[in-house]
Design a protein around this motif. Structure first.
Motif, PDB file in Angstrom:
ATOM      1  N   ALA A  73       8.385   7.591  10.990  1.00  0.00           N
ATOM      2  CA  ALA A  73       8.608   8.457  11.346  1.00  0.00           C
ATOM      3  C   ALA A  73      10.290   8.704  11.408  1.00  0.00           C
ATOM      4  O   ALA A  73      10.029   7.572  12.733  1.00  0.00           O
ATOM      5  CB  ALA A  73       7.931   9.905  12.148  1.00  0.00           C
ATOM      6  N   ALA A  74      11.026   9.375  12.267  1.00  0.00           N
ATOM      7  CA  ALA A  74      13.012   8.638  11.951  1.00  0.00           C
ATOM      8  C   ALA A  74      13.213   9.963  12.288  1.00  0.00           C
ATOM      9  O   ALA A  74      13.186  11.207  11.884  1.00  0.00           O
ATOM     10  CB  ALA A  74      13.282   7.878  10.972  1.00  0.00           C
ATOM     11  N   GLU A  75      13.912  10.236  13.731  1.00  0.00           N
ATOM     12  CA  GLU A  75      14.750  11.613  13.514  1.00  0.00           C
ATOM     13  C   GLU A  75      16.368  10.738  13.900  1.00  0.00           C
ATOM     14  O   GLU A  75      16.226  10.112  14.061  1.00  0.00           O
ATOM     15  CB  GLU A  75      14.470  12.151  14.789  1.00  0.00           C
ATOM     16  CG  GLU A  75      15.497  13.042  15.387  1.00  0.00           C
ATOM     17  CD  GLU A  75      15.306  13.399  17.364  1.00  0.00           C
ATOM     18  OE1 GLU A  75      16.257  14.345  17.249  1.00  0.00           O
ATOM     19  OE2 GLU A  75      14.020  12.381  17.654  1.00  0.00           O
ATOM     20  N   VAL A  76      16.900  12.196  12.913  1.00  0.00           N
ATOM     21  CA  VAL A  76      18.145  11.695  12.521  1.00  0.00           C
ATOM     22  C   VAL A  76      19.057  12.696  13.330  1.00  0.00           C
ATOM     23  O   VAL A  76      19.557  14.572  12.802  1.00  0.00           O
ATOM     24  CB  VAL A  76      18.367  11.100  11.125  1.00  0.00           C
ATOM     25  CG1 VAL A  76      18.072  12.270   9.728  1.00  0.00           C
ATOM     26  CG2 VAL A  76      20.269  11.152  10.763  1.00  0.00           C
ATOM     27  N   ASP A 130       8.329   3.842  17.114  1.00  0.00           N
ATOM     28  CA  ASP A 130       7.430   2.065  17.701  1.00  0.00           C
ATOM     29  C   ASP A 130       7.916   1.551  16.022  1.00  0.00           C
ATOM     30  O   ASP A 130       8.036   0.544  16.216  1.00  0.00           O
ATOM     31  CB  ASP A 130       6.146   1.895  18.510  1.00  0.00           C
ATOM     32  CG  ASP A 130       6.412   2.739  19.550  1.00  0.00           C
ATOM     33  OD1 ASP A 130       7.875   2.686  19.723  1.00  0.00           O
ATOM     34  OD2 ASP A 130       5.877   2.829  20.160  1.00  0.00           O
ATOM     35  N   SER A 131       6.749   1.817  15.012  1.00  0.00           N
ATOM     36  CA  SER A 131       6.370   1.487  14.051  1.00  0.00           C
ATOM     37  C   SER A 131       7.607   0.726  12.459  1.00  0.00           C
ATOM     38  O   SER A 131       7.436   0.368  11.937  1.00  0.00           O
ATOM     39  CB  SER A 131       5.714   2.081  12.645  1.00  0.00           C
ATOM     40  OG  SER A 131       5.708   3.680  12.583  1.00  0.00           O
ATOM     41  N   LEU A 132       8.132   1.462  12.848  1.00  0.00           N
ATOM     42  CA  LEU A 132       9.868   1.521  12.113  1.00  0.00           C
ATOM     43  C   LEU A 132      10.794   0.966  12.246  1.00  0.00           C
ATOM     44  O   LEU A 132      12.301   0.207  11.665  1.00  0.00           O
ATOM     45  CB  LEU A 132      10.485   3.021  11.386  1.00  0.00           C
ATOM     46  CG  LEU A 132      10.031   3.412  10.734  1.00  0.00           C
ATOM     47  CD1 LEU A 132      10.490   4.488  10.249  1.00  0.00           C
ATOM     48  CD2 LEU A 132      10.150   2.718   9.829  1.00  0.00           C
ATOM     49  N   GLY A 161       0.407  -0.697   0.324  1.00  0.00           N
ATOM     50  CA  GLY A 161      -0.149  -0.016   0.202  1.00  0.00           C
ATOM     51  C   GLY A 161       0.864   1.130   0.156  1.00  0.00           C
ATOM     52  O   GLY A 161       2.382   1.303   0.008  1.00  0.00           O
ATOM     53  N   GLY A 162       0.031   2.370  -0.371  1.00  0.00           N
ATOM     54  CA  GLY A 162       1.040   2.931   0.076  1.00  0.00           C
ATOM     55  C   GLY A 162       2.024   4.219   1.031  1.00  0.00           C
ATOM     56  O   GLY A 162       1.626   3.427   2.815  1.00  0.00           O
ATOM     57  N   VAL A 163       2.813   4.921   1.209  1.00  0.00           N
ATOM     58  CA  VAL A 163       3.276   4.923   2.113  1.00  0.00           C
ATOM     59  C   VAL A 163       3.905   6.790   2.899  1.00  0.00           C
ATOM     60  O   VAL A 163       3.414   7.192   1.752  1.00  0.00           O
ATOM     61  CB  VAL A 163       5.063   3.840   2.061  1.00  0.00           C
ATOM     62  CG1 VAL A 163       6.031   4.380   2.999  1.00  0.00           C
ATOM     63  CG2 VAL A 163       4.958   2.604   2.323  1.00  0.00           C
ATOM     64  N   ASN A 164       3.257   6.717   3.512  1.00  0.00           N
ATOM     65  CA  ASN A 164       4.017   8.251   4.225  1.00  0.00           C
ATOM     66  C   ASN A 164       5.251   8.083   5.844  1.00  0.00           C
ATOM     67  O   ASN A 164       4.692   7.828   6.684  1.00  0.00           O
ATOM     68  CB  ASN A 164       2.432   8.567   4.842  1.00  0.00           C
ATOM     69  CG  ASN A 164       1.928   9.445   3.554  1.00  0.00           C
ATOM     70  OD1 ASN A 164       1.752   9.576   2.993  1.00  0.00           O
ATOM     71  ND2 ASN A 164       0.284   9.215   3.978  1.00  0.00           N
ATOM     72  N   LEU A 165       6.083   8.511   5.748  1.00  0.00           N
ATOM     73  CA  LEU A 165       6.951   8.544   5.938  1.00  0.00           C
ATOM     74  C   LEU A 165       7.806  10.150   6.440  1.00  0.00           C
ATOM     75  O   LEU A 165       8.416  10.691   5.912  1.00  0.00           O
ATOM     76  CB  LEU A 165       8.549   7.566   5.975  1.00  0.00           C
ATOM     77  CG  LEU A 165       9.806   7.765   6.056  1.00  0.00           C
ATOM     78  CD1 LEU A 165       9.139   7.096   7.457  1.00  0.00           C
ATOM     79  CD2 LEU A 165      10.767   7.106   5.680  1.00  0.00           C
ATOM     80  N   LEU A 188       9.648  14.092  18.226  1.00  0.00           N
ATOM     81  CA  LEU A 188       9.204  13.345  17.102  1.00  0.00           C
ATOM     82  C   LEU A 188       7.531  12.784  16.962  1.00  0.00           C
ATOM     83  O   LEU A 188       7.474  13.913  15.619  1.00  0.00           O
ATOM     84  CB  LEU A 188       9.687  11.976  16.670  1.00  0.00           C
ATOM     85  CG  LEU A 188       9.796  11.533  15.539  1.00  0.00           C
ATOM     86  CD1 LEU A 188      10.670  12.210  14.533  1.00  0.00           C
ATOM     87  CD2 LEU A 188      10.640   9.899  15.512  1.00  0.00           C
ATOM     88  N   ALA A 189       6.881  12.573  17.771  1.00  0.00           N
ATOM     89  CA  ALA A 189       5.407  12.543  18.121  1.00  0.00           C
ATOM     90  C   ALA A 189       4.769  14.046  17.449  1.00  0.00           C
ATOM     91  O   ALA A 189       4.036  14.390  16.756  1.00  0.00           O
ATOM     92  CB  ALA A 189       4.904  12.060  18.872  1.00  0.00           C
TER      93      ALA A 189
END
Length: 450
Positions: free
Chosen positions: A208-211, A315-317, A103-107, A190-191
């Protein structure tokens, strides 16, 4: 970095043992049965086959062990995740397992300016090391059928409303009607940035990811560097970036500083930095595609480990299969169908603000999984590569913010789809950027022009 100006802002709060089970067993005596006659001497062919079979068995077992160690190594590198919530305040759950994401992805990818725990080269006594602003905010949207993808960059100094965000220690933070986007990370983590971007775009963001600085360095090194084109010399004393005109392969510290440079490109603005980053991203995607990186387990492992060790993930990643599944969705997307765009904005005192009509056209298309067609410039931080006739030269000052009084720049054309482009949605010129197949160069800026 600009301080958070709202008085409503509160500080963000921000081996497993192996059981040994013994088995009791009776010793069994092996008997040797003597047969009459001489044993047949094994043939060279039979011996050779045995050697091959033995070697193959060892290779398979060894490969399995190495793969197991690799998976354990990546999993052990993952930091505890950040819980995301959707627009209704519900936790993001029930995500699929490994395989191309169905399906689609929003990251959301957030680049933090925090110096906490970073290399000493980034420690400046005049800069608060405990600060945590999202200087880079990008939303990666992949269509449900995996035919196209769009990466939207959000200006850090864009004034936006920030919704009520969950407090990691319990409760929630108050909403704010108008704050710069880059304060959202320090406000609620991040949230909060994910919720802010979700509200701004109308898209749910389950990943989501924070780098931080070290993460960017590690990722570019895992790729073996990225070759970029520089049209004019880049000179920036702030990031110690000095690049002559021509091609440069950048990795690690040099790649990070190239992405951070602002004074050394375009007009010296953060908007110029965005278009300069798009030069890097398009070159990276061209390199990844040509080298078939997304089908190379060794490189994918290096990238996964670099991400797990150096990023704060939602959490989802945090599961390896999810990271690989998302990467696999990009494997078959043509470069011409990957767009890097800047959120449409107009200059105002102290920063920029969204151009609502143009933004609505952009995110309506993404929400409907429609491909987009850019009519705007590449931005003042980039110029067309002379070897690429498809790239669009940026107009002078195009990156300084569009004029909201100009209907042509802020609203989509009357015919908002182009049948010749497969029904792509034609966006207004205030949506600047480029596609991943375009070869562009960074527009450098020397010290004499600063």
């Amino acid at each position: 970095m600009p301080p958070i100006t709202s008085d409503a802002v509160e500080p963000a709060r921000n081996r497993a043992g192996r059981g040994a089970a013994g088995r009791e067993g009776r010793s069994r005596k092996l008997s040797t049965i003597a047969r009459h006659g001489r044993l047949q001497r094994p043939s060279a062919v039979r011996t050779g086959l045995k050697i091959v079979a033995s070697t193959l068995a060892v290779a398979l077992v060894s490969g399995g062990i190495v793969a197991g160690i690799a998976l354990w190594d990546v999993a052990a590198s993952v930091k505890p995740g950040v819980a995301l919530v959707d627009s209704q305040g519900e936790a993001v759950t029930d995500l699929p397992a490994i395989g191309a994401y169905p399906g689609g992805v929003n990251l959301l990818i957030v680049g933090s300016d925090s110096r906490d725990g970073q290399d000493q080269r980034f420690i400046d006594p005049e800069v608060d090391a405990s600060g945590n602003l999202n200087d880079v905010t990008m939303l990666v949207h992949i269509s449900e059928d995996h035919s196209n993808a769009t990466v939207v960059s959000f200006p850090r100094d864009m004034f936006v409303p920030i919704p009520s965000c969950p407090d990691p220690e319990g409760g929630s933070f108050d909403s704010m009607s108008r704050q710069k986007l880059n304060t959202s990370l320090s406000y609620g983590g991040l949230a909060c940035t994910a919720l802010t971007v979700s509200q701004l775009t109308g898209l749910e963001i389950p990943f989501a990811a924070e780098v931080q600085f070290s993460g960017v360095m590690a990722m570019s090194t895992a790729l073996g560097g990225v070759t970029v084109c520089v049209a004019d010399p880049i000179e920036d004393e702030y990031t110690n970036t000095f690049l002559s005109a021509g091609e440069h392969t950048l990795e690690g510290y040099e790649a990070l500083q190239f992405l951070r440079t602002r004074h050394g490109v375009g007009d010296g603005s953060d908007l110029s930095r965005i278009s300069n980053q798009q030069v890097f991203l398009s070159a990276m995607m061209q390199q990844v595609k040509s080298a078939e990186t997304l089908t190379n387990p060794g490189i994918l492992y290096s990238l996964a480990k670099a991400a797990a060790k150096n990023m704060q993930l939602s959490d989802s990643l945090t599961s390896l299969d999810t990271m690989i599944a998302i990467a696999m969705t990009l494997r078959d997307v043509d470069l011409s169908n990957i767009a890097f765009v800047q959120y449409p904005n107009a200059a105002v005192e102290g920063g920029v603000e969204p151009i609502d009509d143009a933004a609505a056209a952009l995110f309506e298309a993404l929400g409907n999984d429609q491909p987009i067609q850019l009519t705007g410039a590449t931005g003042s931080g980039a110029v067309a590569n002379p070897t690429d006739p498809t790239a669009v030269d940026p107009a002078e000052g195009a990156d300084a913010g569009a004029d909201p009084a100009d209907p042509a720049a802020t609203a989509p054309p009357a015919d908002a789809t182009d049948p010749a482009a497969g029904g792509a949605v034609v966006l207004p010129s205030s949506v600047t950027g480029q596609t991943a197949d375009q070869r562009t160069c960074s527009r450098g800026r020397t010290l004499d022009d600063q």
